[in-house]
Enzyme design. Structure first.
Site, short mmCIF file in Angstrom:
data_model
loop_
_atom_site.label_atom_id
_atom_site.label_comp_id
_atom_site.label_asym_id
_atom_site.label_seq_id
_atom_site.Cartn_x
_atom_site.Cartn_y
_atom_site.Cartn_z
N GLU A 1 0.89 -1.17 0.00
CA GLU A 1 0.00 0.00 0.00
C GLU A 1 0.92 1.20 0.00
O GLU A 1 1.54 1.53 1.01
CB GLU A 1 -0.91 -0.04 1.22
CG GLU A 1 -2.12 0.87 1.08
CD GLU A 1 -1.88 2.23 1.68
OE1 GLU A 1 -1.63 3.18 0.90
OE2 GLU A 1 -1.94 2.36 2.91
N CYS B 1 -2.30 8.69 3.33
CA CYS B 1 -2.21 8.35 1.91
C CYS B 1 -3.53 8.58 1.20
O CYS B 1 -3.57 8.76 -0.01
CB CYS B 1 -1.75 6.90 1.74
SG CYS B 1 -2.80 5.72 2.60
#
Length: 490
Positions: A261, A295
């Site tokens: 990720e 993020c």
């Protein structure tokens, strides 16, 4: 508001060693690393700083524990996770305060992370007893197919500093549910929360060695030998794309199962038929969660001209009303950024945009004094070539670009190598579906500024990563499918 006595009590209760094979211990070479309060720049405490030999000890402990946790009945693994879920809630106030001290987010937001993190434990406690297999008649009728789902084996986790508890539970919970032992290396800026969580799992009855925690400032020196050894069979990393690419290359040597990720560059699109007030509310969530250090944070705002003036004014007003300060203080909405490097990056990105023609609607100047604070900032007339349109800001800055058409917004949103999440505000259903289907990202926030949910698959496309965490598919990343062909003469 916490007191100094509360903070001392919480700090003194946290283990500061390496957690290997169910035992707390010092680093082999006696090294320690300082943990800093980003709101003051002061040292909170020191933790053991692993050497490469400590990493290999953790791998050996996990490898030895793998048969034990794999053999636990699914219900027993589920009950361990559920006990850990309950313990997190019992210790929520202390964990939230600890997280605020080492990471900076306001205590109220830290409490929210404890709840969010705990939901991964509850979700995968439920999934542990639903791991299935299959039985099938071969098309020619002469054999039978039996499929068995088994744990992938020892897992290696590397987590970031921005969500020091949730990024760990999102990986550890499905590993335990699937029957995998693991090693986790938390970020050097925020090891304390993960050390406290390791104690939670030990208290919940997790077998010794099924989770090992190694703090290491020399991440490459400690982790690379583990990855290249071969006894670990999976790596899951959350962090920057450049580091993720290096780990992917290392994992390829032993063909490790890999989940990544990585970076994001989320767009936030407001079309001219949007509910502007709802869009502003969503923007505050998507931009200001965790001071923008996420993020999933909205990085680029593309607002259609018909609503641009209203949206910008209302967003600037909301951003300007936020209180900045140490996260333990009453009424604080925005804590410090993680360190001087993070604050300096935000400062440089804003300066670059202004030098290229952007205007500052509010904020735009780093604060003097101790700590790594940066004020909520809104920029307008942001040129396409500005660095903050191409790099993750990781700070409380909302750069707004006015667009004339839906297609212009879509093209701008897709003009990046990243593809984690995008946000869209519109009230027209066909328009919503059309733009959602054409946005190049793993997740879409449609008329909402919050996409993260333990019950939903989290992950991106392009250079934002591989695999999915959470949801029904989250446990699949930790399972192998074995096929048994059965001769049949009936």
């Amino acid at each position: 508001m916490s007191t100094n006595a509360d903070e001392r009590r919480v700090l003194e209760a946290v283990p500061t060693g390496l957690f290997i094979g169910g035992t707390w211990r010092a680093a082999a070479n006696g090294a320690t690393a300082k943990v800093e309060d980003p709101a003051t720049g002061e040292v909170l405490t020191e933790v053991a700083d692993a050497a490469p030999s400590d990493g290999m000890d953790a791998l050996a402990a996990a490898h030895s524990a793998q048969p034990t946790i794999a053999a636990l009945p699914p219900r027993q693994r589920s009950e361990i996770l559920y006990r850990a879920y309950e313990l997190l809630h019992e210790r929520a106030d202390d964990l939230a305060l600890l997280m605020t001290m080492e990471m900076g987010k306001p205590v109220a937001e830290a409490r929210g992370e404890v709840v969010y993190a705990s939901e991964f434990l509850r979700w995968f406690a439920e999934e542990a007893v639903r791991i299935d297999g299959g039985y099938q008649v071969a098309p020619n009728g002469q054999t039978r197919f039996l499929t068995i789902r088994q744990p992938v084996g020892v897992c290696v986790f590397v987590t970031p500093w921005n969500f020091p508890l949730a990024m760990g539970t999102r990986k550890i919970a499905p590993a335990i549910a699937a029957g995998c032992a693991s090693i986790i290396k938390p970020a050097p800026q925020t090891p304390l929360t993960m050390l406290a969580f390791a104690q939670v799992l030990a208290d919940a009855g997790l077998p010794d060695g099924a989770l090992n925690v190694i703090n290491a400032t020399d991440a490459g020196g400690v982790m690379e030998p583990i990855i290249r050894d071969g006894r670990a069979r999976k790596i899951s990393f959350t962090g920057s794309t450049p580091v993720g690419k290096k780990l992917l290359a290392q994992a390829s040597e032993k063909v490790l199962r890999t989940s990544l990720e990585l970076g994001g560059n989320a767009s936030f699109i407001v079309l001219d038929d949007a509910d502007v007030d709802a869009a502003v509310e969503g923007a505050m969530i998507a931009k200001m969660r965790n001071m923008g250090e996420a993020c999933t944070a909205a990085n680029r705002f593309y607002v259609q001209r018909g609503v641009a003036e209203e949206f910008t004014a209302k967003l600037a007003e909301r951003m300007g009303g936020l209180k900045v300060g140490r996260g333990t203080e009453d009424g604080v909405n925005v804590g410090p950024l993680i360190d001087a490097k993070g604050r300096d990056k935000v400062t440089d990105l804003v300066a670059d945009a202004v030098a290229n023609g952007a205007s500052v609607a509010i904020g735009g100047q780093a604060q003097d004094g101790p700590g790594y604070f940066y004020p909520p900032t809104v920029l307008t007339d942001v040129p396409a070539n500005s660095r903050l349109n191409h790099e993750e800001i990781f700070g409380p800055v909302a750069p707004i670009t006015v667009v004339d058409t839906e297609q212009q917004a879509l093209d701008a949103a897709n003009s990046t190598e990243f593809g984690l999440v995008n946000y869209v505000y519109t009230r027209e259903i066909n328009r919503a579906l059309r733009i959602a289907e054409n946005l190049e990202s793993g997740m879409i926030g449609l008329n909402t500024g919050l996409v993260s949910n333990p019950a939903a698959p989290f992950g991106g496309v392009k250079e934002s990563g591989l695999g999915r965490e959470g949801g029904r598919v989250g446990i699949d990343e930790f399972l192998e499918t074995k096929y048994v062909a059965i001769g049949y003469s009936g």
